[in-house]
Motif scaffolding. Structure first.
Motif, mmCIF file in Angstrom:
data_model
loop_
_atom_site.group_PDB
_atom_site.id
_atom_site.type_symbol
_atom_site.label_atom_id
_atom_site.label_comp_id
_atom_site.label_asym_id
_atom_site.label_seq_id
_atom_site.Cartn_x
_atom_site.Cartn_y
_atom_site.Cartn_z
ATOM 1 N N ALA A 211 0.784 -1.164 0.068
ATOM 2 C CA ALA A 211 -0.040 -0.128 0.099
ATOM 3 C C ALA A 211 0.839 1.237 0.189
ATOM 4 N N ALA A 212 1.925 1.219 0.952
ATOM 5 C CA ALA A 212 2.845 2.461 1.034
ATOM 6 C C ALA A 212 3.522 2.625 -0.460
ATOM 7 N N GLY A 213 3.962 1.326 -1.114
ATOM 8 C CA GLY A 213 4.764 1.465 -2.386
ATOM 9 C C GLY A 213 3.725 1.943 -3.375
ATOM 10 N N LYS A 214 2.413 1.693 -3.459
ATOM 11 C CA LYS A 214 1.503 2.225 -4.295
ATOM 12 C C LYS A 214 1.392 3.795 -4.119
ATOM 13 N N SER A 265 11.976 2.807 -2.603
ATOM 14 C CA SER A 265 11.688 3.987 -3.770
ATOM 15 C C SER A 265 12.978 4.599 -3.721
ATOM 16 N N LYS A 266 14.020 4.356 -2.977
ATOM 17 C CA LYS A 266 15.602 4.803 -3.656
ATOM 18 C C LYS A 266 16.513 3.749 -3.922
ATOM 19 N N ASP A 267 15.689 2.622 -4.538
ATOM 20 C CA ASP A 267 16.501 1.723 -5.237
ATOM 21 C C ASP A 267 17.248 0.678 -4.241
ATOM 22 N N TYR A 268 16.891 0.518 -2.843
ATOM 23 C CA TYR A 268 17.506 -0.222 -1.944
ATOM 24 C C TYR A 268 16.924 -1.763 -2.252
ATOM 25 N N THR A 269 18.107 -2.610 -2.753
ATOM 26 C CA THR A 269 17.416 -3.704 -3.318
ATOM 27 C C THR A 269 17.225 -4.915 -2.524
#
Length: 491
Positions: A211-214, A265-269
């Motif tokens: 949900a937060a990612g959306k 969101s900052k590309d932490y994989t």
């Protein structure tokens, strides 16, 4: 980078615009778990790219694709959650957690519902999640016993005060988060739950991350990473039930899921297959993995439309007994001094989960079928006041609960109860409950949800503010900013 295969694309590439939820599901789905305890299911061989299929769906799912009934249930989920979060906001559990964390909180980015305090979004998500679960009065996905809103709404409401989001997009994210956690829960229930995990925390973290990612607008790859980071943070053990620790679990799932989405969101994989890999989440914490529950019917069947709401502030397995006790009390104007004994025939899960015979504090009372029936017969209710320290130590309640017996009957389903009350004058009263109020078959109405909300918020918010807050929740789809919900809920 792993790419989605043709089969996966065909499965999730198109999202149905009109779909109805599966009808007729009830707490009886829990009974299926009893049959599965002795049989372990092997993982899919080989598993599909489950994490990526789910991420693909989440990134592409639109508010416009949600069927009307799903939007409505999402709104009811929101209303119920806000009510229980406000209602629990001044419990000593919240006060103690706030006292511990506030000195270390970051900038005042988000409010605590029912209070004047503002904390950083991570701590606000945690504390609102704790408040919403402390009374055990929150929503329930009956197939898994997940309480979906706590992890999801706690995370995205805090986020909405920092990252602007419209009401429509907020509701879409809420539904997708609930869908995510319940589908993942379906894939491992009941084995995962039976071994001791508190599934609201362990599956809820995925819902919060999704949900937060959306809301953050993650790309498909970033959503894969968010789900992977969520998988690395399972939280909650059933041993915590009856203590403050139980409400820690959905609160922490909310903040952990938000944490995962922000990192992604900052590309932490993360690994691309953290849900389904051989050493991933599902294989590590459960002996059952049914990945079809996660990937099949995305955008066509909605677990989020199967959410239910509690009329009683305790574990769902006690609800049939409470419904029966209150009906008999009201029908015959019973008083405790008339009652010689109360005999219950129940499903084994009732004793397993709520078999505490001598609770000492209110939180323990929520896991006592004996206290619950006794206090319901005396006070005609089973709200948060009936699960206070006062209630469990009331001499009249103690005396009556000692006359309550519960016997396991294999013929009784989890959503049923058979109750017999023998009176001192020789009369014998009987009631069989097939489906309790609050179930899918006998759902709480909008008016009953409002009454529950009003009762929970009474004394915390002024009456006029309570009414405005209820109306704000009902009108979520028309809000220019979802943060208006949080603003309307603080003092």
């Amino acid at each position: 980078m792993t790419t989605i295969n043709r089969r996966g694309l065909l499965k999730v590439g198109a999202i149905a615009s009109v779909a109805a939820a599966t009808p007729g599901l009830s707490l009886s789905a829990m009974a299926q778990g009893e049959k599965m305890k002795t049989a372990e299911s092997a993982p899919s061989s080989p598993p599909e790219p489950v994490t990526r299929i789910l991420a693909h769906y989440l990134v592409n799912a639109r508010y416009e694709d949600l069927p009307a009934n799903v939007r409505k249930e999402g709104t009811r989920t929101l209303l119920n959650w806000v009510g229980v979060a406000v209602g629990g906001s001044h419990h000593e559990t919240v006060a103690r957690a706030l006292s511990a964390l506030k000195p270390f909180s970051g900038p005042p980015q988000a409010g605590l519902l029912g209070r004047s305090d503002r904390l950083d979004i991570m701590n606000a998500a945690f504390l609102n999640g704790v408040a919403s679960h402390i009374f055990d009065f929150d929503d329930t996905h009956l197939k898994t016993i997940i309480h979906p809103a706590g992890p999801v709404v706690s995370a995205i409401l805090a986020l909405s005060e920092y990252h602007p989001v419209s009401g429509k997009d907020f509701l879409n994210a809420l539904v997708l988060g609930v869908e995510t956690e319940c589908r993942i829960g379906n894939a491992v229930y009941p084995n995962h739950y039976d071994v001791g995990w508190h599934i609201t925390g362990t599956a809820g973290v995925f819902g919060a991350a999704a949900a937060a990612g959306k809301i953050l607008g993650l790309s498909e790859q970033q959503m894969v990473w968010a789900l992977g980071l969520a998988a690395s943070q399972p939280v909650g053990l059933r041993e915590s039930f009856g203590s403050m620790n139980k409400s820690f679990n959905p609160g922490r799932a909310a903040s952990n899921g938000l944490f995962a989405a922000l990192l992604a969101s900052k590309d932490y994989t993360s690994s691309d297959g953290m849900i389904e890999a051989k050493r991933g989440w599902a294989n590590t914490i459960s002996t059952k993995q049914d990945y079809r529950e996660i990937t099949e019917g995305l955008g066509q069947r909605y677990e989020s439309a199967l959410n239910t709401y509690k009329p009683f502030a305790c574990g769902i397995v006690i609800h049939p007994a409470l419904d029966a006790a209150i009906q008999l009390r009201n029908q015959y104007a019973l008083t405790d001094d008339q009652i010689s004994r109360v005999d219950l025939k129940v499903h084994p899960l009732v004793i397993e989960l709520t078999g505490k015979k001598t609770p000492k504090i209110g939180l323990e009372g929520k896991f006592s079928i004996y206290h619950s029936v006794a206090v319901a017969l005396i006070e005609g209710a089973a709200g948060e006041r009936q699960y206070s320290d006062r209630a469990v130590n009331d001499p009249k309640v103690i005396a009556l609960r000692e006359r309550v017996t519960a016997t396991i009957d294999p013929a009784i389903k989890p959503e049923q109860v058979d109750i017999t009350i023998t009176l001192k004058d020789g009369r014998v009263l009987h009631k069989f409950i097939e489906h309790a109020i609050g179930s899918l078959e006998v759902p709480m109405s909008d008016q009953q949800l409002e009454a529950k909300f009003t009762d929970l918020a009474k004394g915390i918010l002024p009456d006029a503010q309570v009414r405005r807050l209820i109306e704000t929740c009902w009108s979520v789809e028309n809000l220019g900013s979802a943060a208006d919900i949080a603003k309307a809920a603080v003092v």
